[in-house]
Write a protein that holds these residues in place. Structure first.
Motif, PDB file in Angstrom:
ATOM      1  N   ASP A  93      80.012 -21.113 -36.688  1.00 45.79           N
ATOM      2  CA  ASP A  93      80.111 -21.545 -35.287  1.00 45.79           C
ATOM      3  C   ASP A  93      81.572 -21.671 -34.866  1.00 45.79           C
ATOM      4  N   ALA A  94      82.404 -22.174 -35.785  1.00 41.49           N
ATOM      5  CA  ALA A  94      83.826 -22.337 -35.472  1.00 41.49           C
ATOM      6  C   ALA A  94      84.488 -20.987 -35.206  1.00 41.49           C
ATOM      7  N   GLU A  95      84.124 -19.977 -35.992  1.00 39.71           N
ATOM      8  CA  GLU A  95      84.688 -18.635 -35.794  1.00 39.71           C
ATOM      9  C   GLU A  95      84.230 -18.038 -34.469  1.00 39.71           C
ATOM     10  N   MET A  96      82.973 -18.262 -34.118  1.00 41.61           N
ATOM     11  CA  MET A  96      82.466 -17.768 -32.836  1.00 41.61           C
ATOM     12  C   MET A  96      83.159 -18.473 -31.676  1.00 41.61           C
ATOM     13  N   THR A  97      83.329 -19.785 -31.795  1.00 40.43           N
ATOM     14  CA  THR A  97      84.002 -20.542 -30.734  1.00 40.43           C
ATOM     15  C   THR A  97      85.421 -20.034 -30.529  1.00 40.43           C
ATOM     16  N   GLN A  98      86.129 -19.767 -31.631  1.00 42.96           N
ATOM     17  CA  GLN A  98      87.495 -19.257 -31.539  1.00 42.96           C
ATOM     18  C   GLN A  98      87.521 -17.886 -30.868  1.00 42.96           C
ATOM     19  N   ALA A  99      86.536 -17.042 -31.196  1.00 46.65           N
ATOM     20  CA  ALA A  99      86.462 -15.704 -30.589  1.00 46.65           C
ATOM     21  C   ALA A  99      86.221 -15.801 -29.085  1.00 46.65           C
ATOM     22  N   VAL A 100      85.341 -16.724 -28.697  1.00 44.18           N
ATOM     23  CA  VAL A 100      85.060 -16.911 -27.273  1.00 44.18           C
ATOM     24  C   VAL A 100      86.303 -17.427 -26.559  1.00 44.18           C
ATOM     25  N   MET A 101      87.010 -18.352 -27.186  1.00 44.61           N
ATOM     26  CA  MET A 101      88.227 -18.903 -26.578  1.00 44.61           C
ATOM     27  C   MET A 101      89.288 -17.821 -26.411  1.00 44.61           C
ATOM     28  N   ASN A 102      89.443 -16.972 -27.415  1.00 45.62           N
ATOM     29  CA  ASN A 102      90.421 -15.887 -27.329  1.00 45.62           C
ATOM     30  C   ASN A 102      90.085 -14.949 -26.176  1.00 45.62           C
ATOM     31  N   GLN A 103      88.802 -14.639 -26.026  1.00 48.15           N
ATOM     32  CA  GLN A 103      88.370 -13.745 -24.951  1.00 48.15           C
ATOM     33  C   GLN A 103      88.523 -14.425 -23.597  1.00 48.15           C
ATOM     34  N   ALA A 104      88.251 -15.723 -23.541  1.00 50.59           N
ATOM     35  CA  ALA A 104      88.296 -16.461 -22.270  1.00 50.59           C
ATOM     36  C   ALA A 104      89.704 -16.502 -21.700  1.00 50.59           C
ATOM     37  N   ARG A 105      90.726 -16.399 -22.568  1.00 50.74           N
ATOM     38  CA  ARG A 105      92.112 -16.433 -22.084  1.00 50.74           C
ATOM     39  C   ARG A 105      92.432 -15.254 -21.178  1.00 50.74           C
ATOM     40  N   GLN A 106      91.611 -14.223 -21.238  1.00 51.56           N
ATOM     41  CA  GLN A 106      91.826 -13.065 -20.364  1.00 51.56           C
ATOM     42  C   GLN A 106      91.366 -13.346 -18.933  1.00 51.56           C
ATOM     43  N   TYR A 107      90.729 -14.495 -18.742  1.00 51.46           N
ATOM     44  CA  TYR A 107      90.217 -14.840 -17.412  1.00 51.46           C
ATOM     45  C   TYR A 107      90.754 -16.218 -17.007  1.00 51.46           C
ATOM     46  N   PRO A 108      92.082 -16.314 -16.789  1.00 52.56           N
ATOM     47  CA  PRO A 108      92.665 -17.618 -16.456  1.00 52.56           C
ATOM     48  C   PRO A 108      92.034 -18.219 -15.211  1.00 52.56           C
ATOM     49  N   GLY A 109      91.694 -19.504 -15.321  1.00 54.09           N
ATOM     50  CA  GLY A 109      91.059 -20.193 -14.206  1.00 54.09           C
ATOM     51  C   GLY A 109      89.550 -20.048 -14.183  1.00 54.09           C
ATOM     52  N   GLN A 110      89.016 -19.139 -15.026  1.00 56.30           N
ATOM     53  CA  GLN A 110      87.569 -18.907 -15.046  1.00 56.30           C
ATOM     54  C   GLN A 110      86.997 -19.103 -16.453  1.00 56.30           C
ATOM     55  N   GLU A 111      87.719 -19.861 -17.272  1.00 56.46           N
ATOM     56  CA  GLU A 111      87.294 -20.028 -18.664  1.00 56.46           C
ATOM     57  C   GLU A 111      85.896 -20.646 -18.753  1.00 56.46           C
ATOM     58  N   ARG A 112      85.634 -21.663 -17.943  1.00 54.12           N
ATOM     59  CA  ARG A 112      84.339 -22.339 -17.994  1.00 54.12           C
ATOM     60  C   ARG A 112      83.201 -21.370 -17.667  1.00 54.12           C
ATOM     61  N   GLU A 113      83.403 -20.568 -16.617  1.00 55.88           N
ATOM     62  CA  GLU A 113      82.381 -19.594 -16.227  1.00 55.88           C
ATOM     63  C   GLU A 113      82.148 -18.580 -17.343  1.00 55.88           C
ATOM     64  N   PHE A 114      83.253 -18.187 -18.033  1.00 52.63           N
ATOM     65  CA  PHE A 114      83.110 -17.220 -19.119  1.00 52.63           C
ATOM     66  C   PHE A 114      82.304 -17.811 -20.266  1.00 52.63           C
ATOM     67  N   PHE A 115      82.589 -19.078 -20.617  1.00 54.86           N
ATOM     68  CA  PHE A 115      81.842 -19.741 -21.687  1.00 54.86           C
ATOM     69  C   PHE A 115      80.347 -19.771 -21.344  1.00 54.86           C
ATOM     70  N   GLU A 116      80.019 -20.092 -20.109  1.00 51.15           N
ATOM     71  CA  GLU A 116      78.622 -20.156 -19.683  1.00 51.15           C
ATOM     72  C   GLU A 116      77.977 -18.776 -19.732  1.00 51.15           C
ATOM     73  N   PHE A 117      78.750 -17.756 -19.340  1.00 51.14           N
ATOM     74  CA  PHE A 117      78.234 -16.379 -19.382  1.00 51.14           C
ATOM     75  C   PHE A 117      77.885 -15.974 -20.812  1.00 51.14           C
ATOM     76  N   VAL A 118      78.773 -16.304 -21.753  1.00 49.56           N
ATOM     77  CA  VAL A 118      78.538 -15.949 -23.160  1.00 49.56           C
ATOM     78  C   VAL A 118      77.303 -16.674 -23.694  1.00 49.56           C
ATOM     79  N   GLN A 119      77.161 -17.951 -23.338  1.00 48.53           N
ATOM     80  CA  GLN A 119      76.020 -18.738 -23.815  1.00 48.53           C
ATOM     81  C   GLN A 119      74.696 -18.139 -23.362  1.00 48.53           C
TER      82      GLN A 119
END
Length: 444
Positions: free
Chosen positions: A369-395
């Motif tokens: 889970d920790a590795e997946m969370t880190q991967a999602v965080m790395n990807q979310a950085r490509q969408y500054p200001g929209q990180e929360r929306e990206f996390f929800e999209f992935v979920q």
């Protein structure tokens, strides 16, 4: 349920499954009996409605559900008995389209089975791992680049004209329609010409100015300017040039080191050395990974599901077409037909994908889970200001989660293979490492 094989060619499978009318009726009765204790109908106490009446009232509604469950159960038993797994969701359809209640149900099922993956003796793999140390020249070059990026400015000779890249120190008063506006005035403002930090057209007009020169700079605020009362308007900035300075690299000293969080210059050099060697190790690992895949590809051979290869070849052809036609953003273009080269590459990718998946499963490789969370965080950085929306999209998107999980799983399997393989370290120079990377990229 009666099952008869109709197709067995390579990995292609076909079966005819007959669910007798009696078996289906028994399934309907079974489901009605399960529901009977909770059913209430007018004139009957709860749980006391006779089965024939239940069947008359709810039989048609339960029929489709009973049919689907019977087929699903039969498929589950089939795959357990055969020891097979389908490469894709099996294609299941009714053969007797004119079916009516009281008839046997005839089902046709076709699929491509995943192949049996041969065992690989990983200890027999002989691999070479490049190791590159950061030499003094590389450290000094990186240090010099840092000094240039942390440039200072020194006064040009009196009477020199400002050049692009120079810093001018100015006082200015900005006016619109002859009136000074709020926020348009400053004193001793250091402005680097060419930095693009001011309104478009402002800095260019200061190229060529001298110390003590006064210059009226006329610009137009952009239509989308954040201050609405200035947007789209012409402004005149009365500027007084107080200094013209040329850029110079920062001195290589402890003060520079402290700007980058190091205690002194020697500590900064050590940080640079470690960073360079991390970069070299990353490049060497990419080469080693290619060698692992090449070695595995030579070791194994097995049948491949045709549809998997065809799908992969189309994706490769489509991606290459877009790489060659970068101006086409969408997919509204003629269909791209895979070539023999695309198909050959697809076969390699599918074969290695299936092999790595099998190796990982047998080795019980897991993505945490920790590795997946880190991967999602790395990807979310490509969408500054929209990180929360990206996390929800992935979920909410299993396919996206799988796309993020796949490279992590693959890298962990590669690490597992390297641990068991016969690996020899070979020290190489930075130039040799770069040539090896270029050669690998040219092969792709």
């Amino acid at each position: 349920m009666q099952v008869t094989e109709t197709l067995n060619e390579g990995l292609k499978r076909g079966y005819k499954m007959i669910l007798s009318a009696q078996a289906l009726d028994d399934k309907v009765n079974e489901k009605l009996k399960e529901a009977q204790p909770d059913v209430e109908l007018k004139g009957f106490r709860k749980g006391k409605v006779p089965l024939p009446l239940l069947k008359k009232q709810f039989g048609q509604r339960v029929l489709g559900e009973a049919m689907q469950e019977s087929v699903d159960d039969a498929m589950k038993v089939h795959f357990e008995e055969k020891g097979e797994r389908p490469a894709f969701e099996p294609d299941v359809k009714m053969a007797n389209q004119e079916w009516k209640e009281g008839d046997d149900v005839e089902i046709e099922m076709t699929y491509e089975a995943l192949p049996d993956i041969p065992e690989v003796e990983l200890g027999s793999l002989k691999l070479e791992r490049m190791v590159t140390k950061a030499d003094e020249a590389s450290v000094d070059e990186a240090l010099q680049n840092l000094a240039e990026s942390a440039q200072d400015f020194k006064d040009r000779k009196k009477g020199s004209k400002a050049k692009d890249g120079d810093q001018v120190v100015i006082d200015f008063v900005g006016k619109v329609d002859g009136e000074a506006f709020e926020g348009g005035t400053a004193e001793d403002y250091p402005l680097t010409l060419g930095s693009g930090s001011f309104i478009p057209g402002f800095e260019e007009q200061l190229v060529g100015v001298k110390v003590d020169e006064e210059k009226a700079v006329t610009v137009n605020f952009p239509e989308e300017y954040q201050a609405a009362h200035l947007a789209g308007k012409e402004a005149v900035f009365d500027c007084t040039v107080k200094a013209v300075k040329e850029p110079v690299a920062a001195e290589l000293n402890d003060e520079l080191a402290q700007k980058y969080g190091a205690e002194d210059l020697d500590a900064l050099k050590e940080q640079i050395r470690e960073r360079l060697e991390q970069e070299y190790a990353g490049a060497a690992r990419a080469i080693l990974k290619r060698h692992v895949l090449d070695a595995l590809d030579e070791k194994v051979s097995f049948d491949l599901p045709p549809t998997m290869v065809e799908t992969e070849a189309k994706q490769i052809a489509h991606q290459i077409w877009h790489d060659e036609n970068p101006d086409v953003q969408g997919h509204d273009h003629p269909e791209v037909e895979p070539t023999e080269e695309h198909t050959k590459l697809a076969e390699r990718r599918v074969r290695l994908g299936l092999l790595l998946a099998d190796l990982g499963q047998k080795a019980e490789v897991e993505v945490t889970d920790a590795e997946m969370t880190q991967a999602v965080m790395n990807q979310a950085r490509q969408y500054p200001g929209q990180e929360r929306e990206f996390f929800e999209f992935v979920q909410k998107n299993p396919q996206m989660r799988q796309q993020l999980r796949a490279p992590i799983f693959e890298d962990k399997v590669i690490d597992y293979v390297v641990e068991l393989a016969d690996v020899t370290d070979k020290e190489v120079s930075k130039d040799e490492l770069e040539k090896a990377i270029e050669a690998m990229n040219d092969e792709e």
